[in-house]
Design a protein around this motif. Structure first.
Motif, mmCIF file in Angstrom:
data_model
loop_
_atom_site.group_PDB
_atom_site.id
_atom_site.type_symbol
_atom_site.label_atom_id
_atom_site.label_comp_id
_atom_site.label_asym_id
_atom_site.label_seq_id
_atom_site.Cartn_x
_atom_site.Cartn_y
_atom_site.Cartn_z
ATOM 1 N N ALA A 62 0.823 -1.211 0.000
ATOM 2 C CA ALA A 62 0.000 0.000 0.000
ATOM 3 C C ALA A 62 0.856 1.261 0.000
ATOM 4 N N ILE A 63 1.943 1.235 0.712
ATOM 5 C CA ILE A 63 2.768 2.429 0.863
ATOM 6 C C ILE A 63 3.539 2.770 -0.398
ATOM 7 N N GLU A 64 3.844 1.777 -1.188
ATOM 8 C CA GLU A 64 4.651 1.968 -2.388
ATOM 9 C C GLU A 64 4.046 2.977 -3.357
ATOM 10 N N THR A 65 2.726 3.061 -3.393
ATOM 11 C CA THR A 65 2.052 3.914 -4.369
ATOM 12 C C THR A 65 2.272 5.407 -4.143
ATOM 13 N N PHE A 66 2.599 5.820 -2.917
ATOM 14 C CA PHE A 66 2.754 7.262 -2.694
ATOM 15 C C PHE A 66 4.101 7.667 -2.095
ATOM 16 N N VAL A 67 5.027 6.726 -1.920
ATOM 17 C CA VAL A 67 6.348 7.123 -1.419
ATOM 18 C C VAL A 67 7.465 6.885 -2.441
ATOM 19 N N THR A 68 7.138 6.251 -3.568
ATOM 20 C CA THR A 68 8.146 6.009 -4.601
ATOM 21 C C THR A 68 7.681 6.561 -5.946
ATOM 22 N N ASP A 69 8.652 6.800 -6.828
ATOM 23 C CA ASP A 69 8.313 7.246 -8.179
ATOM 24 C C ASP A 69 8.171 6.027 -9.092
ATOM 25 N N ASP A 70 8.031 6.267 -10.397
ATOM 26 C CA ASP A 70 7.836 5.165 -11.352
ATOM 27 C C ASP A 70 9.021 4.210 -11.421
ATOM 28 N N GLN A 71 10.198 4.681 -11.045
ATOM 29 C CA GLN A 71 11.395 3.836 -11.065
ATOM 30 C C GLN A 71 11.649 3.160 -9.721
ATOM 31 N N GLY A 72 10.754 3.333 -8.767
ATOM 32 C CA GLY A 72 10.893 2.700 -7.464
ATOM 33 C C GLY A 72 11.818 3.439 -6.513
ATOM 34 N N LYS A 73 12.174 4.686 -6.831
ATOM 35 C CA LYS A 73 13.027 5.482 -5.959
ATOM 36 C C LYS A 73 12.147 6.315 -5.014
ATOM 37 N N PHE A 74 12.644 6.485 -3.790
ATOM 38 C CA PHE A 74 11.894 7.244 -2.799
ATOM 39 C C PHE A 74 11.656 8.693 -3.238
ATOM 40 N N ILE A 75 10.415 9.148 -3.087
ATOM 41 C CA ILE A 75 10.119 10.571 -3.177
ATOM 42 C C ILE A 75 9.784 11.092 -1.780
ATOM 43 N N LYS A 76 9.459 10.174 -0.900
ATOM 44 C CA LYS A 76 9.229 10.487 0.518
ATOM 45 C C LYS A 76 9.987 9.425 1.307
ATOM 46 N N ASP A 77 11.160 9.776 1.808
ATOM 47 C CA ASP A 77 11.972 8.782 2.503
ATOM 48 C C ASP A 77 11.936 8.926 4.018
ATOM 49 N N LYS A 78 11.057 9.796 4.504
ATOM 50 C CA LYS A 78 10.860 9.981 5.941
ATOM 51 C C LYS A 78 9.394 9.688 6.225
ATOM 52 N N ILE A 79 9.148 9.015 7.342
ATOM 53 C CA ILE A 79 7.778 8.572 7.592
ATOM 54 C C ILE A 79 7.443 8.628 9.080
ATOM 55 N N ILE A 80 6.202 8.991 9.360
ATOM 56 C CA ILE A 80 5.653 8.907 10.714
ATOM 57 C C ILE A 80 4.508 7.909 10.649
ATOM 58 N N VAL A 81 4.560 6.909 11.520
ATOM 59 C CA VAL A 81 3.553 5.842 11.545
ATOM 60 C C VAL A 81 2.627 6.093 12.725
ATOM 61 N N VAL A 82 1.318 6.160 12.445
ATOM 62 C CA VAL A 82 0.318 6.515 13.446
ATOM 63 C C VAL A 82 -0.619 5.341 13.714
ATOM 64 N N CYS A 83 -0.994 5.176 14.966
ATOM 65 C CA CYS A 83 -2.128 4.323 15.348
ATOM 66 C C CYS A 83 -2.659 4.869 16.672
ATOM 67 N N ASN A 84 -3.658 4.246 17.229
ATOM 68 C CA ASN A 84 -4.289 4.786 18.436
ATOM 69 C C ASN A 84 -3.289 5.061 19.553
ATOM 70 N N SER A 85 -2.576 4.030 19.990
ATOM 71 C CA SER A 85 -1.668 4.171 21.135
ATOM 72 C C SER A 85 -0.199 4.063 20.753
ATOM 73 N N ALA A 86 0.105 3.934 19.473
ATOM 74 C CA ALA A 86 1.452 3.764 18.911
ATOM 75 C C ALA A 86 1.990 2.346 19.083
ATOM 76 N N SER A 87 1.181 1.420 19.582
ATOM 77 C CA SER A 87 1.647 0.040 19.727
ATOM 78 C C SER A 87 1.841 -0.619 18.364
ATOM 79 N N ARG A 88 0.798 -0.633 17.552
ATOM 80 C CA ARG A 88 0.930 -1.210 16.209
ATOM 81 C C ARG A 88 1.927 -0.413 15.385
ATOM 82 N N ALA A 89 1.931 0.902 15.564
ATOM 83 C CA ALA A 89 2.861 1.762 14.828
ATOM 84 C C ALA A 89 4.305 1.381 15.137
#
Length: 171
Positions: A87-114
């Motif tokens: 799922a993440i690949e569609t908006f963090v990489t370009d057509d060649q598979g290179k990162f366009i967003k190489d920094k990420i914050i992962v969110v969930c309710n209590s940060a356990s799953r994150a």
């Protein structure tokens, strides 16, 4: 008969050795959250707000579709925990598979799953991976958005769906 008892004993011994290494979900997520706090990888609300406006940051939510629909931070992407790597690949990489967003914050309710998902994302090559809990966002009087209907409430209260704030923020 003796051989089967010996094999059975060895089986129990081996399984108990593996079982002693098992770390349950609560303990694992607690340890990972503590590590994130110590290393500065537990995002603050201000960092999340800033990341939402930056081109090289992605803010993703790993909660279920039902949790997401009930309230999420505007501007985040839901990747869930089912197949986030795809799922993440569609908006963090370009057509060649290179990162366009190489920094990420992962969110969930209590940060356990994150905290658990952050480990997989680090291995995928993200330069910076932070975690964040939605409860902090809500407790600090920031709005959440819903995916529910935008129609007026059927009972005639004329309440519209959209941005919601915690009750203590309305005072």
């Amino acid at each position: 008969m003796k051989l089967s008892k010996v094999l059975l004993g060895i089986g129990f011994l081996a399984s108990s050795l593996f079982a002693s290494e098992f770390i349950n979900y609560d303990k694992l997520s607690k340890n990972l959250k503590e590590e994130a706090k110590k290393s500065g990888n537990y995002a603050t609300t201000e960092e999340v707000k800033k990341a939402l406006g930056e081109k090289d940051w992605a803010v993703v939510d790993v909660r279920t579709a039902e949790e997401w629909a009930s309230g999420y931070i505007k501007g985040t992407q839901r990747i869930g925990r089912e197949t986030p790597e795809k799922a993440i690949e569609t908006f963090v990489t370009d057509d060649q598979g290179k990162f366009i967003k190489d920094k990420i914050i992962v969110v969930c309710n209590s940060a356990s799953r994150a905290s658990i998902e952050a480990e997989a994302l680090k291995k995928m090559g993200f330069q910076t991976v932070k975690i964040y809990d939605l409860y902090s966002w809500i407790d600090q009087c920031n709005p959440v958005v819903t995916k529910y209907s935008s129609h007026e409430d059927k009972e005639g209260t004329k309440q519209k769906f959209g941005d919601f704030y915690a009750e203590h923020c309305k005072k």
